[in-house]
Design an enzyme around this catalytic site. Structure first.
Site, PDB file in Angstrom:
ATOM      1  CB  THR A 136       0.102  -4.426  -0.272  1.00 26.86           C
ATOM      2  OG1 THR A 136      -0.951  -3.493   0.005  1.00 26.86           O
ATOM      3  CG2 THR A 136       1.407  -3.868   0.276  1.00 26.86           C
TER       4      THR A 136
ATOM      5  CD  GLU B 283       0.801  -2.390   8.194  1.00 26.66           C
ATOM      6  OE1 GLU B 283       0.994  -1.538   7.314  1.00 26.66           O
ATOM      7  OE2 GLU B 283      -0.284  -3.011   8.295  1.00 26.66           O
TER       8      GLU B 283
END
Length: 311
Positions: free
Chosen positions: A185, A132
């Site tokens: 994001t 991530e």
């Protein structure tokens, strides 16, 4: 020790409205698949990626799957182990449904399966967080933890890492709609304020505590009235077309809550039945279509299994 394995890992809904970076849950569909094979040549190679429209790197140092697997191999003392990886994207990239997380978790579960389950799924979370970090610049766990553990997950603390799996009503369904608009994001995270008012922090803490209590008590009304976000949603909702119109539609047609999935643009509603969830997704898609926006919809129970080996 197996020579090859094929793994599915589920999509996830992170934040769950009021729980920014600390709450998430897994859904049955969509998800990603990884095929992993042992080889005699040292090092990791990505031999194929499908379903990504050419967006994802084949370079093993830049791909979240291979990068996190390399961290795993370093940890177990086999950094030169030879592997070939195929990644098959079965979900949209940049959807707010944990696309990078699903790929990363599938890869980690695959290598751990090849290593005869050397580590628990819980132990794999820090390696998934490395993926991530590569994907969006921050190693949050609210996608990878539920993808690995299944169900609803609470990240009580990041330093030290303290992650808990929560109970939830078995009949809970998620109605998920992905409007096909671009909300990266990193951009969505950059919009968030670094400082908040004390009264807003108090409100948010009460809502997170209420949501966790509602899940434990299987109290739909408490779950619903706790899923209010005064910190993140008012800012991120600007990026999502017809957000408040869709929320009103969902709530007027049986949903117990409505919010943004992850950083968006996907939205989700929690519902008490599959029928209600299907009705809500149809209404939301119709609304988006009238605004000229294409969308994908998914109706799913909460996934309690996490990643799994598939034939």
């Amino acid at each position: 020790m197996s020579a090859s394995v094929k793994v599915f890992a589920p999509a996830t809904v992170a934040n769950v409205v009021c729980g920014f970076d600390v709450l998430g849950f897994a859904i049955n569909a969509p998800g990603d698949e990884v095929i992993m094979r042992r080889t005699s040549s040292p090092g990791i190679r990505i031999t194929k990626i499908t379903g990504d429209e050419g967006k994802l790197p084949l370079d093993p140092k830049k791909n979240t799957v291979s990068s996190s697997v390399q961290h795993y191999l370093n940890h177990i003392g086999q950094p030169e182990l030879g592997l070939e990886i195929e990644l098959h994207k079965k979900m949209p990239i940049g959807s707010g449904l944990g696309s990078s997380s699903a790929s990363t978790v599938a890869g980690l579960f695959a290598i751990n399966t090849l290593m005869d389950g050397l580590l628990s799924n819980h132990d794999l979370i820090p390696f998934a967080m490395k993926g991530e970090e590569l994907a969006c610049g921050y190693g949050h766990a609210d996608n990878v933890a539920p993808a690995l553990l299944g169900g609803f997950v609470l990240i009580r603390s990041y330093e030290p890492l303290d992650i808990l799996r929560l109970p939830f009503p078995e009949a809970l369904y998620a109605a998920v709609v992905y409007p096909e608009v671009d909300v990266p994001t990193k951009d969505a995270r950059a919009m968030i304020r670094s400082k908040v008012l004390l009264k807003d922090a108090v409100t948010q803490m009460g809502n997170v505590a209420g949501l966790v209590a509602g899940l434990f008590m299987k109290d739909y009304d408490l779950i619903g009235r706790s899923m209010q976000d005064v910190l993140i949603e008012p800012i991120r909702s600007i990026l999502i077309p017809d957000f408040y119109v869709m929320r009103d539609l969902a709530m007027a047609n049986g949903a117990i809550s409505f919010g943004i999935s992850g950083s968006g643009p996907s939205v989700f509603a929690l519902c008490k039945s599959q029928e209600t969830a299907a009705q809500v997704t149809a209404l939301l898609q119709t609304r988006l279509k009238t605004s000229g926006i294409k969308s994908l919809a998914f109706v799913s129970q909460v996934n309690s299994e996490g990643p799994k080996v598939i034939s």
